[in-house]
Design a protein around this motif. Structure first.
Motif, PDB file in Angstrom:
ATOM      1  N   PRO A   1     -53.571 -10.046 -72.347  1.00 27.41           N
ATOM      2  CA  PRO A   1     -54.154 -10.752 -71.186  1.00 27.41           C
ATOM      3  C   PRO A   1     -53.282 -11.930 -70.744  1.00 27.41           C
ATOM      4  CG  PRO A   1     -55.838 -10.300 -72.832  1.00 27.41           C
ATOM      5  CD  PRO A   1     -54.525  -9.939 -73.462  1.00 27.41           C
ATOM      6  N   SER A   2     -53.243 -12.131 -69.431  1.00 24.48           N
ATOM      7  CA  SER A   2     -52.435 -13.219 -68.881  1.00 24.48           C
ATOM      8  C   SER A   2     -53.051 -14.575 -69.233  1.00 24.48           C
ATOM      9  CB  SER A   2     -52.312 -13.075 -67.372  1.00 24.48           C
ATOM     10  OG  SER A   2     -53.588 -13.171 -66.766  1.00 24.48           O
TER      11      SER A   2
ATOM     12  N   LEU B   1     -52.187 -24.312 -65.784  1.00 29.91           N
ATOM     13  CA  LEU B   1     -51.890 -24.828 -67.116  1.00 29.91           C
ATOM     14  C   LEU B   1     -51.086 -26.123 -67.022  1.00 29.91           C
ATOM     15  CD1 LEU B   1     -51.938 -24.517 -70.177  1.00 29.91           C
ATOM     16  CD2 LEU B   1     -49.911 -23.043 -70.010  1.00 29.91           C
ATOM     17  N   ALA B   2     -50.130 -26.185 -66.081  1.00 28.13           N
ATOM     18  CA  ALA B   2     -49.321 -27.394 -65.912  1.00 28.13           C
ATOM     19  C   ALA B   2     -50.193 -28.583 -65.526  1.00 28.13           C
ATOM     20  CB  ALA B   2     -48.242 -27.156 -64.866  1.00 28.13           C
ATOM     21  N   GLU B   3     -51.187 -28.347 -64.645  1.00 27.03           N
ATOM     22  CA  GLU B   3     -52.093 -29.430 -64.242  1.00 27.03           C
ATOM     23  C   GLU B   3     -52.905 -29.942 -65.418  1.00 27.03           C
ATOM     24  OE1 GLU B   3     -52.444 -31.150 -61.577  1.00 27.03           O
ATOM     25  OE2 GLU B   3     -51.081 -30.071 -60.252  1.00 27.03           O
ATOM     26  N   GLN B   4     -53.289 -29.033 -66.327  1.00 28.97           N
ATOM     27  CA  GLN B   4     -54.063 -29.444 -67.496  1.00 28.97           C
ATOM     28  C   GLN B   4     -53.195 -30.204 -68.502  1.00 28.97           C
ATOM     29  OE1 GLN B   4     -55.494 -25.454 -68.488  1.00 28.97           O
ATOM     30  NE2 GLN B   4     -57.592 -26.069 -67.959  1.00 28.97           N
ATOM     31  N   ILE B   5     -51.947 -29.781 -68.622  1.00 27.85           N
ATOM     32  CA  ILE B   5     -51.033 -30.423 -69.572  1.00 27.85           C
ATOM     33  C   ILE B   5     -50.590 -31.792 -69.080  1.00 27.85           C
ATOM     34  CG2 ILE B   5     -48.650 -30.276 -70.455  1.00 27.85           C
ATOM     35  CD1 ILE B   5     -49.067 -27.297 -70.830  1.00 27.85           C
ATOM     36  N   TRP B   6     -50.471 -31.953 -67.763  1.00 29.74           N
ATOM     37  CA  TRP B   6     -49.827 -33.140 -67.183  1.00 29.74           C
ATOM     38  C   TRP B   6     -50.394 -34.479 -67.676  1.00 29.74           C
ATOM     39  CZ3 TRP B   6     -45.381 -34.235 -65.389  1.00 29.74           C
ATOM     40  CH2 TRP B   6     -45.166 -35.374 -64.597  1.00 29.74           C
ATOM     41  N   PRO B   7     -51.725 -34.696 -67.683  1.00 25.46           N
ATOM     42  CA  PRO B   7     -52.233 -36.003 -68.166  1.00 25.46           C
ATOM     43  C   PRO B   7     -51.848 -36.287 -69.620  1.00 25.46           C
ATOM     44  CG  PRO B   7     -53.947 -34.798 -66.991  1.00 25.46           C
ATOM     45  CD  PRO B   7     -52.836 -33.835 -67.212  1.00 25.46           C
ATOM     46  N   VAL B   8     -51.908 -35.258 -70.465  1.00 28.00           N
ATOM     47  CA  VAL B   8     -51.527 -35.433 -71.875  1.00 28.00           C
ATOM     48  C   VAL B   8     -50.043 -35.747 -71.986  1.00 28.00           C
ATOM     49  CG1 VAL B   8     -51.315 -34.251 -74.101  1.00 28.00           C
ATOM     50  CG2 VAL B   8     -53.363 -33.923 -72.699  1.00 28.00           C
TER      51      VAL B   8
ATOM     52  N   LEU C   1     -44.865 -17.390 -73.343  1.00 28.59           N
ATOM     53  CA  LEU C   1     -46.029 -16.869 -72.622  1.00 28.59           C
ATOM     54  C   LEU C   1     -45.649 -15.671 -71.752  1.00 28.59           C
ATOM     55  CD1 LEU C   1     -47.808 -20.198 -71.564  1.00 28.59           C
ATOM     56  CD2 LEU C   1     -48.373 -18.678 -73.471  1.00 28.59           C
ATOM     57  N   ASP C   2     -44.467 -15.726 -71.143  1.00 27.17           N
ATOM     58  CA  ASP C   2     -44.001 -14.568 -70.350  1.00 27.17           C
ATOM     59  C   ASP C   2     -43.828 -13.344 -71.237  1.00 27.17           C
ATOM     60  OD1 ASP C   2     -43.981 -16.111 -68.101  1.00 27.17           O
ATOM     61  OD2 ASP C   2     -41.799 -16.345 -67.992  1.00 27.17           O
ATOM     62  N   ALA C   3     -43.178 -13.527 -72.409  1.00 28.79           N
ATOM     63  CA  ALA C   3     -42.955 -12.405 -73.318  1.00 28.79           C
ATOM     64  C   ALA C   3     -44.282 -11.878 -73.860  1.00 28.79           C
ATOM     65  CB  ALA C   3     -42.049 -12.849 -74.469  1.00 28.79           C
ATOM     66  N   TYR C   4     -45.225 -12.780 -74.082  1.00 25.22           N
ATOM     67  CA  TYR C   4     -46.555 -12.405 -74.575  1.00 25.22           C
ATOM     68  C   TYR C   4     -47.258 -11.489 -73.571  1.00 25.22           C
ATOM     69  CZ  TYR C   4     -51.504 -13.167 -75.826  1.00 25.22           C
ATOM     70  OH  TYR C   4     -52.829 -13.006 -76.150  1.00 25.22           O
ATOM     71  N   GLU C   5     -47.187 -11.858 -72.309  1.00 19.01           N
ATOM     72  CA  GLU C   5     -47.850 -11.058 -71.268  1.00 19.01           C
ATOM     73  C   GLU C   5     -47.145  -9.730 -71.039  1.00 19.01           C
ATOM     74  OE1 GLU C   5     -47.903 -13.711 -67.985  1.00 19.01           O
ATOM     75  OE2 GLU C   5     -49.594 -14.893 -68.736  1.00 19.01           O
TER      76      GLU C   5
ATOM     77  N   LYS D   1     -53.322 -18.260 -67.792  1.00 17.64           N
ATOM     78  CA  LYS D   1     -53.125 -19.124 -66.629  1.00 17.64           C
ATOM     79  C   LYS D   1     -53.508 -20.571 -66.919  1.00 17.64           C
ATOM     80  CE  LYS D   1     -53.831 -15.401 -63.274  1.00 17.64           C
ATOM     81  NZ  LYS D   1     -54.617 -14.925 -62.089  1.00 17.64           N
ATOM     82  N   LYS D   2     -54.421 -20.726 -67.863  1.00 18.43           N
ATOM     83  CA  LYS D   2     -54.852 -22.090 -68.200  1.00 18.43           C
ATOM     84  C   LYS D   2     -55.124 -22.171 -69.690  1.00 18.43           C
ATOM     85  CE  LYS D   2     -59.576 -21.112 -66.581  1.00 18.43           C
ATOM     86  NZ  LYS D   2     -59.309 -19.689 -66.289  1.00 18.43           N
ATOM     87  N   ILE D   3     -55.390 -23.373 -70.166  1.00 16.23           N
ATOM     88  CA  ILE D   3     -55.510 -23.607 -71.608  1.00 16.23           C
ATOM     89  C   ILE D   3     -56.633 -22.790 -72.218  1.00 16.23           C
ATOM     90  CG2 ILE D   3     -57.087 -25.580 -71.405  1.00 16.23           C
ATOM     91  CD1 ILE D   3     -54.112 -25.395 -73.825  1.00 16.23           C
ATOM     92  N   ASP D   4     -57.716 -22.522 -71.447  1.00 17.83           N
ATOM     93  CA  ASP D   4     -58.860 -21.771 -71.955  1.00 17.83           C
ATOM     94  C   ASP D   4     -58.497 -20.339 -72.321  1.00 17.83           C
ATOM     95  OD1 ASP D   4     -59.214 -23.692 -69.830  1.00 17.83           O
ATOM     96  OD2 ASP D   4     -61.380 -23.464 -70.097  1.00 17.83           O
ATOM     97  N   ASP D   5     -57.406 -19.822 -71.746  1.00 19.54           N
ATOM     98  CA  ASP D   5     -57.027 -18.420 -71.960  1.00 19.54           C
ATOM     99  C   ASP D   5     -56.279 -18.197 -73.269  1.00 19.54           C
ATOM    100  OD1 ASP D   5     -58.111 -17.827 -69.461  1.00 19.54           O
ATOM    101  OD2 ASP D   5     -56.197 -18.179 -68.436  1.00 19.54           O
ATOM    102  N   LEU D   6     -55.898 -19.253 -73.957  1.00 20.46           N
ATOM    103  CA  LEU D   6     -55.127 -19.094 -75.189  1.00 20.46           C
ATOM    104  C   LEU D   6     -55.997 -18.477 -76.274  1.00 20.46           C
ATOM    105  CD1 LEU D   6     -53.161 -22.471 -75.357  1.00 20.46           C
ATOM    106  CD2 LEU D   6     -52.295 -20.240 -74.653  1.00 20.46           C
TER     107      LEU D   6
END
Length: 660
Positions: free
Chosen positions: A95-96, A52-59, A86-90, A98-103
């Motif tokens: 479901p965990s 998720l951090a890698e996906q957020i980084w360019p933005v 996100l930690d409290a959500y899991e 890990k990346k933006i697609d999982d939201l």
């Protein structure tokens, strides 16, 4: 351009802030539960999410390009808050992620409305900033292939808006600020006086081991100040340390670097009685310290309504940091300008020269005291973490750690104000306390409300005073809703007076109408007779700046000249406002044309809505109506002349009261 680092660090590219950088590595690695160093408001641990951090980084790097340090820090805080959620959500068994697609589609709703207090509700700033970053990240990685909505943060109920302090609380707070400022100025003046009468101990007779020869009177605080300044002159070092002192006195420098035994000591009764007078005290007698510039900056904010960023942007590197304004006979006015980054234009304020704690004197005293420090930074930029700011700012101070560095205002204003309020309340009686909830930024709101009421509820005056580009921004600062209540009262009064005037007198007298609407004054028969008499009598010597004569020059309405005591001891100082005053009678066509040309110029500087809501619009209408008494061709000549004078800069337009 920002320097984007692959190691998770973003260097700030905001003007004069290139030394700042922000570490986002914990988005990949996670963060511990214990308080991180330098994080006074640390809210606990969270797990790293590399994908998720890698996906957020360019933005993130694109969004923070050119942004201020405050926005960079807010972005980091928002993302940390998001990752804790996100930690409290899991932990709830969902479901965990890990990346933006999982939201999930209802992700934002869950964050705003946690089930059974499973996690804290985010604050508005963190929620909106995280949403901005996540929406762009989703667009870049998922696009329109899946529906994903971000629920807006609920709008606050305006009725629950934080109230401004009471008038008594404001007076107490302002008084405490002025006392602090005067104490600072007195400390500098006392140190200057002592240095002038003290002995330069560099020239005192000493034996081979540096000891003063017997028979010399005990050294004093005045001697310490005189010697400190002599060391500066001899070493050409504006910020000498204890090592410089010992070398100048003929001693060897050692690991301890103690003061000589004969060095002046604090007298009995002092909190440090018996100890050697420190270099910090001598330094504080010559230069401002960090608390000084924070205090004076808050007072400047209270006096001008500027925000902290605009105050910090003040440039005094040139000789024309302040320019004369108006032609008031009794005292000189100065206009001070500074760049306001948010509106991308200059903001200005007007200050009396003689006011000891006014904006002009604050900046002038600081500019004079810190001139040597600015030159030091110019010759050696390493002396300051923000050399570009230190080279042009009056808000700089000598570091108290003995490193010989120059510090800038930074974020000291809010912290100092909180400490000041707390210290004040510990000693103050209950009725003299300042609300602990009052912040340094509240001074801007207080100033806006004061100007609004003092200007007869003029939006345009408040907009000018606060340096706003749009009237919507001005409305935000009028949060006590004075404008709405005032408008309702005035409208009701206007309708009543108009109907009465038409039914009873079959006409509407503009002067009487204004008296009734603006001042709630119902003239008697004798009042009307005096009004008629004054209209028949013209006294040339009493003609004001705007071409009127005044029926009561020493008792102007509070709305026209707020600072006038109205006891007969002072003439009205707002001669440019006579068109809007019930006491004004138009007699001088050229002066009327001059003021009409000024208001026409002012009208072009603002929007139609703002102009229509200001008292200037009514003043111009009255002036134009009054000018119809003169020949049209003559009026046109006067208008053309004054327009040319204004356009060339030979005549300066009067916005606020500066004419008698």
């Amino acid at each position: 351009m920002n320097k984007f680092h692959s190691n998770g660090v973003i260097a700030c590219s905001y003007p004069n802030q290139s030394h700042r950088s922000f570490d986002f590595n914990d988005l990949w690695k996670g963060a511990p539960n214990e308080v991180a160093k330098g994080q006074a408001r640390w809210k606990g641990k969270f797990s790293g999410r590399p994908e998720l951090a890698e996906q957020i980084w360019p933005v993130l790097t694109s969004y923070l390009n050119g942004k201020s340090p405050g926005i960079c820090e807010s972005a980091r805080t928002a993302l940390r808050s998001l990752f804790r959620f996100l930690d409290a959500y899991e932990e709830r068994g969902w479901p965990s992620i890990k990346k933006i697609d999982d939201l999930p589609p209802a992700f934002s709703t869950l964050w705003l409305r946690p089930p059974t207090q499973a996690w804290p509700v985010p604050d508005g700033q963190a929620y909106r900033m995280a949403g901005r970053i996540l929406r762009s990240t989703w667009q870049n990685n998922v696009g329109q292939s899946r529906i994903w909505l971000w629920e807006p943060f609920p709008k606050a109920d305006i009725t629950s808006t934080k109230d401004l302090p009471s008038e008594q609380e404001i007076k107490t707070a302002m008084h405490s600020l002025k006392i602090e400022a005067r104490n600072i100025f007195d400390r500098w003046e006392d140190a200057d006086r002592l240095a002038a009468i003290g002995r330069n101990l560099l020239q005192a007779s000493r034996n081979g081991r540096g000891k003063l020869i017997r028979g010399i009177a005990p050294t004093t605080l005045a001697d310490a100040h005189a010697t400190y300044r002599a060391i500066i002159n001899e070493t050409r070092s504006p910020l000498p340390n204890i090592g410089n002192l010992r070398r100048a006195l003929g001693f060897k420098t050692d690991a301890k670097n103690n003061y000589p035994r004969w060095w002046p000591r604090y007298p009995a009764g002092h909190r440090n009685a018996g100890k050697n007078i420190s270099l910090n005290e001598l330094q504080d007698g010559l230069y401002p310290n960090a608390n000084d510039i924070a205090c004076l900056a808050v007072l400047y904010m209270a006096r001008t309504g500027w925000n902290e960023a605009t105050v910090a942007s003040l440039d005094v590197s040139g000789a024309h940091w302040a320019t004369p304004h108006g032609e008031t006979a009794s005292s000189k006015l100065w206009m001070i300008t500074a760049w306001k980054e948010r509106s991308r234009e200059f903001q200005w304020t007007v200050s009396l020269e003689k006011t000891t704690t006014g904006p002009f004197q604050i900046v002038k005293r600081l500019r004079d005291r810190t001139a040597v420090l600015r030159e030091l930074v110019k010759s050696d930029p390493s002396r300051s973490l923000q050399p570009k700011i230190a080279e042009r700012s009056p808000w700089i101070a000598a570091d108290s750690t003995g490193k010989g560095s120059v510090i800038t205002l930074g974020g000291r204003v809010c912290v100092w104000w909180q400490q000041h309020v707390h210290a004040h309340n510990l000693q103050a009686a209950e009725h003299r306390k300042i609300p602990e909830s009052m912040t340094a930024s509240d001074w801007r709101d207080i100033y806006a409300s004061y100007v609004f009421a003092d200007s007869r509820y003029s939006w345009v005056i408040v907009q000018w005073a606060l340096g706003h580009k749009h009237i919507s921004s001005t409305r935000h600062y009028l949060r006590n809703r004075l404008w709405r209540h005032a408008s309702e009262r005035k409208l009701n009064r206007l309708v009543t007076v108009l109907i009465d005037g038409i039914e009873i007198n079959e006409r509407v007298d503009a002067v009487i109408l204004r008296a009734k609407v603006e001042f709630d004054f119902d003239p008697s028969e004798s009042d009307l007779c005096r009004l008629a008499a004054h209209r028949r009598v013209i006294a040339e010597s009493e003609i004001t700046y705007s071409g009127h004569i005044c029926s009561d020059l020493t008792h102007p309405p509070a709305e026209i000249d707020p600072g006038n005591p109205r006891d007969g001891s002072m003439n009205c100082r707002s001669g440019e406002r006579c068109a809007g005053c019930p006491s004004g009678r138009a007699v001088d066509g050229s002066a009327l044309a001059r003021r009409a040309a000024e208001l026409t110029w002012l009208q072009r500087q603002t929007t139609g809505l703002v102009w229509a809501e200001s008292h200037y619009a009514a003043d111009l209408e009255v002036l134009n109506a009054s000018l119809k008494q003169w020949d049209v061709s003559q009026v046109n000549k006067w208008m053309e002349y004054w327009r040319a004078e204004i356009a060339s800069g030979r005549h300066k337009v009067i916005r606020f009261g500066a004419k008698q």
